[in-house]
Motif scaffolding. Structure first.
Motif, PDB file in Angstrom:
ATOM      1  N   CYS A 280       6.393   1.457   1.833  1.00 51.34           N
ATOM      2  CA  CYS A 280       7.416   0.569   2.389  1.00 51.34           C
ATOM      3  C   CYS A 280       7.958   1.160   3.686  1.00 51.34           C
ATOM      4  CB  CYS A 280       8.539   0.318   1.390  1.00 51.34           C
ATOM      5  SG  CYS A 280       9.516   1.760   0.984  1.00 51.34           S
ATOM      6  N   HIS A 281       8.452   0.303   4.557  1.00 52.86           N
ATOM      7  CA  HIS A 281       9.021   0.780   5.817  1.00 52.86           C
ATOM      8  C   HIS A 281      10.515   1.028   5.649  1.00 52.86           C
ATOM      9  CE1 HIS A 281       9.552  -3.559   5.983  1.00 52.86           C
ATOM     10  NE2 HIS A 281      10.332  -3.476   7.053  1.00 52.86           N
ATOM     11  N   VAL A 282      11.011   2.024   6.367  1.00 51.48           N
ATOM     12  CA  VAL A 282      12.399   2.468   6.171  1.00 51.48           C
ATOM     13  C   VAL A 282      13.150   2.555   7.498  1.00 51.48           C
ATOM     14  CG1 VAL A 282      11.961   3.774   4.047  1.00 51.48           C
ATOM     15  CG2 VAL A 282      11.606   4.886   6.236  1.00 51.48           C
ATOM     16  N   CYS A 283      12.734   1.758   8.480  1.00 52.44           N
ATOM     17  CA  CYS A 283      13.195   1.976   9.856  1.00 52.44           C
ATOM     18  C   CYS A 283      14.167   0.923  10.367  1.00 52.44           C
ATOM     19  CB  CYS A 283      11.989   2.007  10.780  1.00 52.44           C
ATOM     20  SG  CYS A 283      10.933   0.577  10.557  1.00 52.44           S
ATOM     21  N   HIS A 284      14.467  -0.093   9.547  1.00 53.37           N
ATOM     22  CA  HIS A 284      15.360  -1.140  10.039  1.00 53.37           C
ATOM     23  C   HIS A 284      16.804  -0.781   9.723  1.00 53.37           C
ATOM     24  CE1 HIS A 284      11.714  -3.175  10.698  1.00 53.37           C
ATOM     25  NE2 HIS A 284      12.060  -4.410  10.396  1.00 53.37           N
ATOM     26  N   PRO A 285      17.736  -1.126  10.620  1.00 53.11           N
ATOM     27  CA  PRO A 285      19.145  -0.812  10.345  1.00 53.11           C
ATOM     28  C   PRO A 285      19.702  -1.739   9.255  1.00 53.11           C
ATOM     29  CG  PRO A 285      18.916  -1.981  12.433  1.00 53.11           C
ATOM     30  CD  PRO A 285      17.543  -1.749  11.914  1.00 53.11           C
TER      31      PRO A 285
ATOM     32  N   GLY B 246       1.740  -8.148  10.732  1.00 52.25           N
ATOM     33  CA  GLY B 246       2.576  -7.949   9.552  1.00 52.25           C
ATOM     34  C   GLY B 246       3.096  -6.537   9.471  1.00 52.25           C
ATOM     35  N   TYR B 247       3.057  -5.951   8.263  1.00 57.48           N
ATOM     36  CA  TYR B 247       3.606  -4.597   8.061  1.00 57.48           C
ATOM     37  C   TYR B 247       2.475  -3.569   8.177  1.00 57.48           C
ATOM     38  CZ  TYR B 247       7.900  -7.006   6.857  1.00 57.48           C
ATOM     39  OH  TYR B 247       9.017  -7.793   6.909  1.00 57.48           O
ATOM     40  N   ASP B 248       2.642  -2.453   7.470  1.00 51.50           N
ATOM     41  CA  ASP B 248       1.702  -1.355   7.709  1.00 51.50           C
ATOM     42  C   ASP B 248       0.322  -1.544   7.092  1.00 51.50           C
ATOM     43  OD1 ASP B 248       3.191   0.169   9.471  1.00 51.50           O
ATOM     44  OD2 ASP B 248       4.443   0.921   7.852  1.00 51.50           O
TER      45      ASP B 248
ATOM     46  N   GLU C  50      16.503 -16.151   8.383  1.00 54.66           N
ATOM     47  CA  GLU C  50      17.388 -14.987   8.539  1.00 54.66           C
ATOM     48  C   GLU C  50      16.643 -13.755   9.042  1.00 54.66           C
ATOM     49  OE1 GLU C  50      16.832 -16.669   5.761  1.00 54.66           O
ATOM     50  OE2 GLU C  50      18.687 -17.664   5.145  1.00 54.66           O
ATOM     51  N   TYR C  51      15.302 -13.812   9.059  1.00 55.32           N
ATOM     52  CA  TYR C  51      14.464 -12.665   9.444  1.00 55.32           C
ATOM     53  C   TYR C  51      14.905 -12.060  10.783  1.00 55.32           C
ATOM     54  CZ  TYR C  51      10.199 -10.291  11.049  1.00 55.32           C
ATOM     55  OH  TYR C  51       9.287  -9.384  11.546  1.00 55.32           O
ATOM     56  N   HIS C  52      15.078 -10.735  10.789  1.00 52.55           N
ATOM     57  CA  HIS C  52      15.470  -9.994  12.000  1.00 52.55           C
ATOM     58  C   HIS C  52      16.762 -10.521  12.631  1.00 52.55           C
ATOM     59  CE1 HIS C  52      11.542  -7.614  13.010  1.00 52.55           C
ATOM     60  NE2 HIS C  52      12.022  -7.356  11.816  1.00 52.55           N
ATOM     61  N   THR C  53      17.699 -10.916  11.761  1.00 52.56           N
ATOM     62  CA  THR C  53      19.037 -11.288  12.238  1.00 52.56           C
ATOM     63  C   THR C  53      20.066 -10.725  11.258  1.00 52.56           C
ATOM     64  OG1 THR C  53      19.513 -13.295  10.966  1.00 52.56           O
ATOM     65  CG2 THR C  53      18.068 -13.554  12.875  1.00 52.56           C
TER      66      THR C  53
ATOM     67  N   ASN D  30      16.366  -8.010   3.277  1.00 52.99           N
ATOM     68  CA  ASN D  30      15.086  -8.412   2.698  1.00 52.99           C
ATOM     69  C   ASN D  30      13.952  -7.692   3.415  1.00 52.99           C
ATOM     70  OD1 ASN D  30      13.663  -9.894   0.775  1.00 52.99           O
ATOM     71  ND2 ASN D  30      13.198 -11.518   2.243  1.00 52.99           N
ATOM     72  N   ASP D  31      14.020  -7.693   4.739  1.00 52.11           N
ATOM     73  CA  ASP D  31      13.032  -6.978   5.546  1.00 52.11           C
ATOM     74  C   ASP D  31      13.482  -5.537   5.687  1.00 52.11           C
ATOM     75  OD1 ASP D  31      11.192  -6.039   7.302  1.00 52.11           O
ATOM     76  OD2 ASP D  31      11.950  -7.128   9.035  1.00 52.11           O
ATOM     77  N   ASN D  32      13.088  -4.716   4.745  1.00 50.90           N
ATOM     78  CA  ASN D  32      13.325  -3.283   4.799  1.00 50.90           C
ATOM     79  C   ASN D  32      13.943  -2.799   3.479  1.00 50.90           C
ATOM     80  OD1 ASN D  32      14.125  -0.987   7.374  1.00 50.90           O
ATOM     81  ND2 ASN D  32      14.658  -0.708   5.287  1.00 50.90           N
TER      82      ASN D  32
HETATM   83 ZN    ZN Z   1      10.999  -6.150  10.521  1.00 50.53          ZN
END
Ligand code: ZN
Length: 435
Positions: free
Chosen positions: A186-191, A295-297, A323-326, A195-197
């Protein structure tokens, strides 16, 4: 306890509530692809699961990329002529473009405007923007707020630094009976995005906690890494061990109440079949999509030089919920129910991977006489007696050393649990042996 039993023993509602609590706890941290927020996130994960920590120094070549400088941010604001903060990083960390270089000066609104990012079509939401590989600075804000800003002079400050440091990632490795691995990434880089992160972080943490005390056939490797650059760093440092990966899933967007979606691996793999079998038997709607290099990794794991058997099981895919990236991807978008249901799906998939084996019948000439062995009677207590009987007949018929239980379930149109239970029963009665 075996992993296959977790699907029945884990209280998904309680697990969903725990995952939601973890999301709320991690939500305020200003994560990025490097820096203090990322480390604090890994610290919190390490309270729940054994986590190996890794730091990759700035400037390290990772495949075709280079680990960037480390970004630290303490404060950021835009003040009006009266000295009031009209944009304030301390209110929401989304207000600053990630990796903004430091700035502190006065300027007119006209000068400031090219550095301001809004979503005119969603005037109440703050967008999430990054500039990892280009030296810029900027603010993100609600379009409605921008519309209210009068002309005039503003004081602008971003108190950030970009320094030689390192990129952090965490790995939780649960050793199994074999060195063959299942990778969950999973990615852990979003503030402050849920849902996304954060949903992926919460699900991986919860899954690792439940798998910890179980007997495991596979070794499970949970990777908590910043998107793209973290996965690339991990791949470049672990290239020799990649052949051990038998199955893998990228975990993201698992907290919204939307329909489950599965994105297949590039090469086609058993994990694809396992997930699709589980989804087919949930009785609810779902969607399966072919691999795509976006997409993701999974796009790194499935790059042609690695071509790992890795798919991605999500709910609503990235970019397909408004709501993605907001700032609207907040704790209210993700629900304990959806998180619990996603965990349930992952547990079912892992049960298939763990128990999928090939058997050989000990009595392959003609059907063995099941009644004499009390096998029909043994089905009496099972809720789906007819299915269980069919499962036994199918397992016996395909127990030729070439077909696996996953093959049996697909061919018989039965769920994996029914097939696995039939195989267990037949093995206990000496009618099957490991192939
Ligand atoms: Zn993202």
């Amino acid at each position: 306890m075996r992993i296959a039993d977790l699907g029945r023993s884990v209280d998904l509602a309680a697990a969903g509530r725990e995952m939601h609590q973890l999301i709320e706890e991690l939500y305020p941290l200003c994560r990025s692809i490097t820096g203090a927020g990322l480390r604090a996130t890994l610290d919190r994960i390490a309270q729940d699961v054994p986590l190996g920590r890794h730091e990759v120094p700035t400037g390290t070549r990772v495949l075709d990329w280079t680990v960037p400088r480390e970004w630290s941010i303490r404060d950021a604001w835009v003040k009006n002529a009266r000295g009031e903060r009209v944009i304030d990083f301390l209110r929401s960390n989304l207000h600053v473009v990630q990796y903004s270089v430091p700035v502190h000066r006065r300027m007119s609104l006209a000068e400031l405007r090219p550095h301001l990012h809004t979503l005119p079509e969603r005037p109440g939401w703050i967008p999430y923007r990054t500039s990892y590989y280009e030296e810029r600075w900027g603010f993100c804000l609600e379009h409605a707020r921008l519309a209210e800003l009068p002309e005039g002079e503003y004081e602008v400050c971003i108190d950030s630094t970009l320094t030689e440091g390192s990129l952090s990632y965490g790995e939780c490795v649960l050793r199994g009976e074999t060195a063959d691995e299942v990778l969950l990434s999973c990615h852990v880089c979003h503030p402050s995005l849920c849902n996304d992160n954060l949903s992926g972080i919460a699900l991986c943490t919860q899954l690792a906690r439940h798998l910890g005390p179980c007997a495991r056939r596979y070794t499970y490797r949970f990777l908590f890494a910043p998107g793209t650059i973290g996965a690339l760093a991990w791949l470049s440092r672990n290239e020799a061990g990649l052949t051990a990966i038998r199955h893998g899933l990228v975990v993201a967007c698992v907290g919204d109440p939307g329909t489950p979606h599965y994105k297949r691996s590039r090469r086609g793999a058993d994990v694809d079949r396992a997930v699709e079998l589980v989804l087919r038997h949930t009785g609810g709607p779902y969607e399966v999509r072919p691999f795509s290099p976006y997409g993701y990794d999974e796009r790194q794991y499935c790059s042609p030089g690695f071509d790992l058997p890795v798919g991605s099981l999500t709910r609503t895919p990235h970019g397909e919920f408004p709501e993605y990236h907001t700032s609207a991807d907040d704790p209210s978008l993700v629900t304990a129910e959806a998180l619990g249901a996603s965990l349930g799906l992952y547990l079912e998939v892992l049960a298939v991977l763990e128990e999928d084996r090939r058997y050989r019948g000990t009595n392959p000439k003609g059907e063995p006489q099941l009644g004499r062995r009390g096998l029909y009677g043994a089905l009496g207590g099972l809720p789906h007696r007819r299915q269980a009987e069919m499962a036994m007949l199918w397992v016996l018929n395909l127990a030729d050393g070439r077909h696996s239980l996953l093959d049996v379930a697909e061919r018989a149109g039965l769920d994996f649990r029914t097939v696995h239970e039939a195989a267990t029963l037949l093995r206990e009665h000496g009618l099957l042996e490991a192939a």
